[in-house]
Scaffold this motif. Structure first.
Motif, PDB file in Angstrom:
ATOM      1  N   UNK A 116       5.842  -6.730  13.924  1.00  0.00           N
ATOM      2  CA  UNK A 116       4.995  -7.219  13.552  1.00  0.00           C
ATOM      3  C   UNK A 116       3.184  -6.889  12.577  1.00  0.00           C
ATOM      4  N   UNK A 117       3.071  -5.656  13.261  1.00  0.00           N
ATOM      5  CA  UNK A 117       1.424  -4.869  12.580  1.00  0.00           C
ATOM      6  C   UNK A 117       2.464  -4.604  10.738  1.00  0.00           C
ATOM      7  N   UNK A 118       3.155  -4.210  10.824  1.00  0.00           N
ATOM      8  CA  UNK A 118       3.794  -4.195   9.544  1.00  0.00           C
ATOM      9  C   UNK A 118       3.404  -5.192   8.543  1.00  0.00           C
ATOM     10  N   UNK A 120       0.892  -0.936   0.037  1.00  0.00           N
ATOM     11  CA  UNK A 120       0.011  -0.540   0.395  1.00  0.00           C
ATOM     12  C   UNK A 120       0.554   1.365   0.148  1.00  0.00           C
ATOM     13  N   UNK A 121       0.210   2.277  -0.494  1.00  0.00           N
ATOM     14  CA  UNK A 121       1.140   3.579  -0.435  1.00  0.00           C
ATOM     15  C   UNK A 121       0.713   4.588   0.497  1.00  0.00           C
ATOM     16  N   UNK A 122       0.889   4.233   1.609  1.00  0.00           N
ATOM     17  CA  UNK A 122       0.267   5.087   2.976  1.00  0.00           C
ATOM     18  C   UNK A 122       0.228   6.402   3.426  1.00  0.00           C
ATOM     19  N   UNK A 123       1.575   6.991   2.451  1.00  0.00           N
ATOM     20  CA  UNK A 123       0.759   8.126   2.290  1.00  0.00           C
ATOM     21  C   UNK A 123       0.302   9.323   1.200  1.00  0.00           C
ATOM     22  N   UNK A 124      -0.066  10.260   0.785  1.00  0.00           N
ATOM     23  CA  UNK A 124      -0.043  11.025   0.227  1.00  0.00           C
ATOM     24  C   UNK A 124       0.601  11.192  -1.124  1.00  0.00           C
ATOM     25  N   UNK A 125       0.828  10.631  -2.655  1.00  0.00           N
ATOM     26  CA  UNK A 125       1.486  11.324  -3.243  1.00  0.00           C
ATOM     27  C   UNK A 125       2.252   9.536  -3.532  1.00  0.00           C
ATOM     28  N   UNK A 126       1.626   8.800  -3.469  1.00  0.00           N
ATOM     29  CA  UNK A 126       2.745   7.849  -3.303  1.00  0.00           C
ATOM     30  C   UNK A 126       3.855   7.350  -2.426  1.00  0.00           C
ATOM     31  N   UNK A 127       4.214   8.680  -1.338  1.00  0.00           N
ATOM     32  CA  UNK A 127       5.625   8.129  -0.413  1.00  0.00           C
ATOM     33  C   UNK A 127       5.199   6.982   0.654  1.00  0.00           C
ATOM     34  N   UNK A 128       6.186   6.315   0.995  1.00  0.00           N
ATOM     35  CA  UNK A 128       6.528   5.100   1.428  1.00  0.00           C
ATOM     36  C   UNK A 128       6.968   5.219   3.353  1.00  0.00           C
ATOM     37  N   UNK A 166       8.324   4.983   8.506  1.00  0.00           N
ATOM     38  CA  UNK A 166       8.609   5.253   9.954  1.00  0.00           C
ATOM     39  C   UNK A 166       7.717   4.205  11.222  1.00  0.00           C
ATOM     40  N   UNK A 167       6.352   4.269  10.452  1.00  0.00           N
ATOM     41  CA  UNK A 167       5.814   3.870  12.054  1.00  0.00           C
ATOM     42  C   UNK A 167       6.080   2.198  11.414  1.00  0.00           C
ATOM     43  N   UNK A 168       6.154   1.568  10.463  1.00  0.00           N
ATOM     44  CA  UNK A 168       6.305   0.219  10.677  1.00  0.00           C
ATOM     45  C   UNK A 168       6.942  -0.482  10.044  1.00  0.00           C
ATOM     46  N   UNK A 169       8.757   0.387  10.570  1.00  0.00           N
ATOM     47  CA  UNK A 169       9.788  -0.728  10.085  1.00  0.00           C
ATOM     48  C   UNK A 169      10.361  -0.343  11.725  1.00  0.00           C
ATOM     49  N   UNK A 170      11.545  -0.677  11.784  1.00  0.00           N
ATOM     50  CA  UNK A 170      12.782  -0.980  13.260  1.00  0.00           C
ATOM     51  C   UNK A 170      13.896  -1.416  13.007  1.00  0.00           C
ATOM     52  N   UNK A 171      14.880  -1.068  13.424  1.00  0.00           N
ATOM     53  CA  UNK A 171      16.049  -1.814  12.845  1.00  0.00           C
ATOM     54  C   UNK A 171      16.419  -2.537  14.379  1.00  0.00           C
ATOM     55  N   UNK A 172      17.083  -3.725  13.553  1.00  0.00           N
ATOM     56  CA  UNK A 172      17.567  -4.988  14.389  1.00  0.00           C
ATOM     57  C   UNK A 172      18.848  -4.809  14.229  1.00  0.00           C
ATOM     58  N   UNK A 173      19.440  -5.371  16.013  1.00  0.00           N
ATOM     59  CA  UNK A 173      21.010  -5.914  15.363  1.00  0.00           C
ATOM     60  C   UNK A 173      21.326  -7.818  15.127  1.00  0.00           C
TER      61      UNK A 173
END
Length: 131
Positions: free
Chosen positions: A46-48, A15-23, A28-35
């Motif tokens: 998980x939600x993403x 899905x294109x989350x924000x206006x204009x197809x900007x992901x 920002x909301x559904x990604x995280x960084x892991x080591x």
């Protein structure tokens, strides 16, 4: 432009989350960084994962890719078995990106999955009571 992978032509676009197809807002909301070892790797939450899997299901059924749809449904089942997730906010996000009939189909699929989870829990309780 969205996500580009070598498999982009074979799978429905996310899905294109924000206006204009900007992901960026989605990331920002559904990604995280892991080591992982010496590297930090960006991973979807998980939600993403649930949003992406649910978004893809109607298209997979329309394309007749039932084996892939079955895998996605099983992925959703396993995620919901192992993690406590409130699905309503995710469905609200999907409602902006799916046709009404597709959203209803996703709701039905999720209801069936919840019934399976309840059946598993009931069977597990019954087995525990028999010991």
């Amino acid at each position: 432009m969205g996500y580009r992978t070598p498999f982009s032509s074979r799978y429905p676009s996310p899905p294109r989350y924000a206006e204009g197809g900007d992901c960026r807002a989605f990331v920002q909301e559904f990604a995280t960084e892991r080591q992982f070892g010496q590297r930090k790797v960006r991973c979807v939450t998980i939600e993403g994962l649930l949003i992406l899997k649910c978004y893809a299901l109607p298209g997979l059924y329309r394309q007749g890719q039932f084996s892939r749809a079955s895998i996605y449904e099983n992925d959703i089942l396993l995620l919901l078995l192992n993690y406590s997730v409130d699905l309503e906010p995710l469905l609200k996000i999907l409602s902006a990106h799916l046709l009404a009939r597709d959203l209803n189909e996703v709701r039905e699929i999720l209801a069936e999955i919840k019934q399976r989870i309840q059946r598993f829990a009931r069977q597990q309780r019954d087995l525990g009571a028999g010991e």
